[in-house]
Design a protein around this motif. Structure first.
Motif, PDB file in Angstrom:
ATOM      1  N   THR A 272       6.730   3.733   9.621  1.00 54.68           N
ATOM      2  CA  THR A 272       7.268   5.072   9.384  1.00 54.68           C
ATOM      3  C   THR A 272       6.867   5.633   8.025  1.00 54.68           C
ATOM      4  O   THR A 272       6.490   6.813   7.914  1.00 54.68           O
ATOM      5  N   ASP A 273       6.928   4.808   6.977  1.00 54.65           N
ATOM      6  CA  ASP A 273       6.591   5.296   5.635  1.00 54.65           C
ATOM      7  C   ASP A 273       5.155   5.787   5.577  1.00 54.65           C
ATOM      8  O   ASP A 273       4.863   6.855   5.026  1.00 54.65           O
ATOM      9  N   ARG A 274       4.246   5.002   6.140  1.00 59.32           N
ATOM     10  CA  ARG A 274       2.840   5.380   6.092  1.00 59.32           C
ATOM     11  C   ARG A 274       2.580   6.630   6.932  1.00 59.32           C
ATOM     12  O   ARG A 274       1.790   7.496   6.560  1.00 59.32           O
TER      13      ARG A 274
ATOM     14  N   SER B  31       3.419   9.891  -9.835  1.00 58.55           N
ATOM     15  CA  SER B  31       2.752  10.012 -11.137  1.00 58.55           C
ATOM     16  C   SER B  31       2.255  11.431 -11.379  1.00 58.55           C
ATOM     17  O   SER B  31       2.183  11.893 -12.522  1.00 58.55           O
ATOM     18  N   GLU B  32       1.899  12.125 -10.307  1.00 61.09           N
ATOM     19  CA  GLU B  32       1.432  13.501 -10.432  1.00 61.09           C
ATOM     20  C   GLU B  32       2.580  14.479 -10.661  1.00 61.09           C
ATOM     21  O   GLU B  32       2.373  15.562 -11.211  1.00 61.09           O
ATOM     22  N   GLU B  33       3.793  14.077 -10.255  1.00 66.04           N
ATOM     23  CA  GLU B  33       4.939  14.989 -10.322  1.00 66.04           C
ATOM     24  C   GLU B  33       5.835  14.752 -11.531  1.00 66.04           C
ATOM     25  O   GLU B  33       6.418  15.675 -12.073  1.00 66.04           O
TER      26      GLU B  33
ATOM     27  N   THR C 249       0.840  -1.205   0.000  1.00 62.11           N
ATOM     28  CA  THR C 249       0.000   0.000   0.000  1.00 62.11           C
ATOM     29  C   THR C 249       0.872   1.251   0.000  1.00 62.11           C
ATOM     30  O   THR C 249       0.574   2.239  -0.691  1.00 62.11           O
ATOM     31  N   ASN C 250       1.961   1.236   0.781  1.00 63.65           N
ATOM     32  CA  ASN C 250       2.893   2.367   0.785  1.00 63.65           C
ATOM     33  C   ASN C 250       3.472   2.602  -0.605  1.00 63.65           C
ATOM     34  O   ASN C 250       3.623   3.749  -1.052  1.00 63.65           O
ATOM     35  N   ILE C 251       3.807   1.510  -1.291  1.00 65.29           N
ATOM     36  CA  ILE C 251       4.355   1.617  -2.649  1.00 65.29           C
ATOM     37  C   ILE C 251       3.324   2.260  -3.581  1.00 65.29           C
ATOM     38  O   ILE C 251       3.636   3.168  -4.357  1.00 65.29           O
ATOM     39  N   ASP C 252       2.080   1.805  -3.489  1.00 67.57           N
ATOM     40  CA  ASP C 252       1.033   2.335  -4.367  1.00 67.57           C
ATOM     41  C   ASP C 252       0.771   3.813  -4.088  1.00 67.57           C
ATOM     42  O   ASP C 252       0.578   4.608  -5.017  1.00 67.57           O
ATOM     43  N   LEU C 253       0.753   4.198  -2.798  1.00 66.49           N
ATOM     44  CA  LEU C 253       0.556   5.607  -2.460  1.00 66.49           C
ATOM     45  C   LEU C 253       1.692   6.471  -3.000  1.00 66.49           C
ATOM     46  O   LEU C 253       1.474   7.566  -3.521  1.00 66.49           O
ATOM     47  N   SER C 254       2.915   5.974  -2.870  1.00 69.19           N
ATOM     48  CA  SER C 254       4.075   6.713  -3.382  1.00 69.19           C
ATOM     49  C   SER C 254       4.016   6.838  -4.897  1.00 69.19           C
ATOM     50  O   SER C 254       4.351   7.893  -5.459  1.00 69.19           O
TER      51      SER C 254
END
Length: 233
Positions: free
Chosen positions: A96-98, A39-41, A29-34
């Motif tokens: 930590t990532d989340r 993708s927006e940047e 999930t952290n990977i997908d959020l990142s």
């Protein structure tokens, strides 16, 4: 057929496999959020090719995990003396990532006495991680505050995990620990189910206070002198 339809209780539902699937899905999930943020940047088409590779690989792992069925069980060693404060700190490190992605504020209010218990640290760490992850997901970005509180008495050690998130409605409270229940898109309803199983087998009492819009507080009570149940996986 949903995730729970293909599972039966007869010969041991492969709880270890289900817990493992859940634990691996958390960093996915952290990977997908990142990836969504990148993708927006990133506008460079050459770099976006690599984003596509990562996304497809992540999706593939997710599908494999859903299909995974194993008859192994989580190691149920009788346990040794472990600090609950140390385990809580490890849980925060694991998430930590989340926490960073959501920009959640974490506050610790630990008892002056180090809460040491004879427990299976691996299992308790998983249970606490499940609760913390749910708390993080319930809070709005940049507005969330996660509070970790410990207190000790002559007979018990207590852990409170509090968030100021969306809270849980009446239906959610009634089904909170049921296998397969989830109000999150794509959720498989395993995290809190396995959490309750772990805590029961470790002789840890759990209480949940919440209502929609008012945050949630999980209270775990560890009874001093009570050993983990060796007979429960």
């Amino acid at each position: 057929m949903n995730d729970s339809d293909s599972l039966t209780d007869g010969d041991g539902i492969a709880d270890f496999a289900l817990t493992l699937v859940h634990e691996i899905r958390n960093p996915l999930t952290n990977i997908d959020l990142s990836l969504q943020m990148l993708s927006e940047e990133i506008q460079d088409n050459d770099l976006r090719v690599y984003l596509g590779i990562i996304k497809r690989s992540s999706d593939r792992i997710g599908k494999i995990l859903k299909e995974l069925i194993s008859h192994q069980k989580l190691n149920n060693g009788s346990g040794a003396d472990h600090s609950l404060h140390t385990i809580l700190d490890e849980v925060i490190l694991l998430t930590t990532d989340r926490i960073a992605l959501k920009k959640v504020k974490v506050t610790r209010d630990y008892d002056s006495e180090d809460c040491v218990m004879t427990i299976n640290a691996q299992k308790i760490r998983i249970a606490l991680t499940n609760i913390v992850v749910n708390a993080i997901e319930a809070m709005d970005p940049r507005e969330g505050e996660l509070k970790l509180v410990t207190r000790s008495t002559d007979a018990t050690h207590l852990i409170r995990i509090e968030d100021n998130g969306c809270g849980i409605n009446d239906a959610g409270m009634k089904n909170l620990f049921k296998r397969g229940f989830s109000d999150k898109p794509g959720g498989i309803g395993i995290g809190l189910f396995s959490t309750l199983k772990i805590l029961k087998s470790s002789n840890v009492d759990i209480d949940v206070q919440s209502q929609a819009g008012s945050g949630t507080c999980f209270t775990l009570t560890f009874n001093k002198g009570v050993k983990p149940d060796k007979s429960t996986a």
